[in-house]
Scaffold this motif. Structure first.
Motif, PDB file in Angstrom:
ATOM      1  N   UNK A 178      48.076  51.837  36.327  1.00 50.36           N
ATOM      2  CA  UNK A 178      48.169  52.570  37.596  1.00 50.36           C
ATOM      3  C   UNK A 178      46.871  52.451  38.386  1.00 50.36           C
ATOM      4  N   UNK A 179      45.735  52.590  37.691  1.00 57.19           N
ATOM      5  CA  UNK A 179      44.433  52.476  38.369  1.00 57.19           C
ATOM      6  C   UNK A 179      44.259  51.077  38.931  1.00 57.19           C
ATOM      7  N   UNK A 180      44.676  50.071  38.156  1.00 55.49           N
ATOM      8  CA  UNK A 180      44.556  48.690  38.618  1.00 55.49           C
ATOM      9  C   UNK A 180      45.407  48.478  39.872  1.00 55.49           C
ATOM     10  N   UNK A 181      46.676  48.937  39.789  1.00 50.62           N
ATOM     11  CA  UNK A 181      47.573  48.784  40.932  1.00 50.62           C
ATOM     12  C   UNK A 181      47.017  49.470  42.166  1.00 50.62           C
ATOM     13  N   UNK A 182      46.450  50.648  41.970  1.00 49.02           N
ATOM     14  CA  UNK A 182      45.865  51.418  43.070  1.00 49.02           C
ATOM     15  C   UNK A 182      44.666  50.674  43.669  1.00 49.02           C
ATOM     16  N   UNK A 183      43.833  50.094  42.784  1.00 46.22           N
ATOM     17  CA  UNK A 183      42.663  49.341  43.251  1.00 46.22           C
ATOM     18  C   UNK A 183      43.102  48.114  44.041  1.00 46.22           C
ATOM     19  N   UNK A 184      44.111  47.402  43.535  1.00 46.14           N
ATOM     20  CA  UNK A 184      44.603  46.214  44.250  1.00 46.14           C
ATOM     21  C   UNK A 184      45.064  46.613  45.646  1.00 46.14           C
ATOM     22  N   UNK A 185      45.818  47.705  45.730  1.00 40.36           N
ATOM     23  CA  UNK A 185      46.321  48.126  47.033  1.00 40.36           C
ATOM     24  C   UNK A 185      45.183  48.545  47.963  1.00 40.36           C
ATOM     25  N   UNK A 187      42.168  47.237  47.921  1.00 43.71           N
ATOM     26  CA  UNK A 187      41.540  45.979  48.363  1.00 43.71           C
ATOM     27  C   UNK A 187      42.406  45.298  49.423  1.00 43.71           C
ATOM     28  N   UNK A 188      43.723  45.332  49.220  1.00 47.93           N
ATOM     29  CA  UNK A 188      44.634  44.732  50.206  1.00 47.93           C
ATOM     30  C   UNK A 188      44.511  45.488  51.529  1.00 47.93           C
TER      31      UNK A 188
END
Lengths: 207, 207
Positions: A178-185, A187-188
């Motif tokens: 979840x943290x990774x997905x949140x970080x990717x979003x 950055x996007x």
């Protein structure tokens, strides 16, 4: 130049494109942007620290508020530079000791208060099976306990403890995902922001 | 004198600052505020060392005409421009040349550098999250749901995806972060206690 926003936006666009050029390969334009950001960051934060911390907390205290004991941390700060002398290097341990002593003394209650007690307090949720929220809260309590048991290495992870620890690592992996997905979003979102700047604010091609 | 006195300073200041947390007396608060100021002042005195180190490295590159010495010139010019423009505390006000350099050069480069991570993080994710085992699959699934839940296409695939993404963020993710935070708090507080009690002495160059 000082008040013309187009010139400043063009400068910002030049450095934005220069930084994006790294996607192709390492090149002089990117290196220029990299060198500029290093110099500007060092200069900006040095000036910021001087005017917002050193000046009011040190100089003004001594000169305007006549709190002369504030000379002591100044002297201790200078003593840190004795580290470069073989003969007087031991003197640098005094400011370091005070720094670490103050830091540790503040950290003990503060860490326990904010990182442990507040977190435990926030986990004391109304649980139950009557509503989905109550059930979710029950899951949160169980997942926090399982996560904590995974980090508890004083007991061998076997039997019930082992099974709970396994559940704990699943929870932690969901958290990492979840943290990774949140970080990717995030950055996007930054990427969209930069493209909007280039096409909107700078070139006025989009609203 | 060379080691024992600094250790004593650490213990006394650490102990006093831990105790003061539990006292609402004005003297205790004054002691805390002074200690914080001293901490900041001593810390700031290390800043010129960082600037000196940076200038020395870049200057040596220029003098020796090392590879990419031109970029060092750019870094030095950027640094001294900022330091020069920061000669007065008015430089930190909005609209000054100093702040414009920060807003239109530093922030765009920094934001673009972070947005570049959107590209690299995707390739890193491909390598890291290939569903090779159960734990990697959990991370992958959680990340995909959170990412899809943040964009309109997630809702278009299935209206439950944004809800599930929110549920993951607010429940398993929060539980995992909470377990990690509690562990972190206990670890930090116990390390600080070890320092105050003189058990941890590596910061003094002692085993």
């Amino acid at each position: 130049m000082d008040s013309n926003p187009w010139i400043w936006n063009t400068i910002a666009a030049f450095f934005t494109i220069g930084t994006f050029s790294f996607l192709y390969k390492d090149n002089p334009l990117y290196k220029i942007a990299e060198s500029v950001v290093v110099g500007i960051a060092a200069g900006y934060f040095a000036v910021l620290l001087f005017w917002t911390s050193l000046r009011p907390k040190f100089w003004d205290m001594i000169v305007y508020e006549h709190k002369y004991w504030y000379v002591i941390p100044g002297l201790l700060g200078i003593m840190m530079y004795f580290r470069f002398s073989r003969k007087w290097g031991w003197l640098s341990r005094y400011p370091l000791a005070l720094y670490i002593g103050i830091g540790s003394g503040i950290a003990i209650p503060l860490m326990l208060q904010t990182f442990v007690l507040r977190q435990l307090e926030a986990t004391m949720l109304p649980i139950g099976f009557a509503s989905f929220e109550g059930f979710s809260n029950l899951l949160v309590v169980l997942m926090v306990l399982a996560g904590l048991i995974y980090f508890f290495f004083s007991m061998e992870h076997k039997g019930v403890v082992g099974k709970t620890a396994t559940f704990g690592i699943w929870v932690i992996m969901i958290g990492f995902g979840a943290s990774f997905g949140y970080t990717v979003m995030a950055r996007v979102s930054l990427l969209i922001g930069r493209i909007q700047f280039l096409l909107g604010t700078w070139l006025h091609l989009v609203d | 004198m060379k080691r024992r006195v600094p250790m004593l300073i650490v213990s006394i200041t650490g102990f006093l600052l831990t105790i003061q947390y539990f006292s609402p007396h004005p003297a205790s608060e004054m002691f805390y505020n002074n200690a914080l100021d001293w901490l900041v002042i001593i810390g700031i005195f290390a800043m010129p060392l960082g600037i000196y180190s940076m200038v020395r490295i870049q200057f040596h590159k220029v003098i020796r005409r090392s590879t990419g010495w031109g970029y060092s010139v750019i870094a030095l010019i950027s640094l001294f421009t900022m330091l020069g423009l920061g000669y007065t505390d008015k430089c930190l006000e909005n609209g000054t040349f100093f702040m414009k350099l920060f807003e239109y050069v530093y922030i765009p480069i920094q934001a673009t550098m972070f947005s570049l991570l959107a590209f690299y993080i995707a390739s890193a994710a491909y390598r890291a999250f290939r569903a090779r085992n159960l734990l990697a699959t959990i991370v992958l699934t959680s990340a995909v749901i959170v990412m899809l839940g943040r964009v309109p296409i997630g809702w278009a695939i299935h209206p439950l995806i944004p809800w599930l993404a929110d549920w993951i963020m607010n429940n398993p993710n929060m539980a995992a972060q909470r377990a990690i935070t509690i562990g972190l708090g206990l670890g930090a507080a116990s390390t600080a206690m070890k320092i105050v009690l003189g058990i941890e002495r590596s910061y003094m160059g002692m085993e």
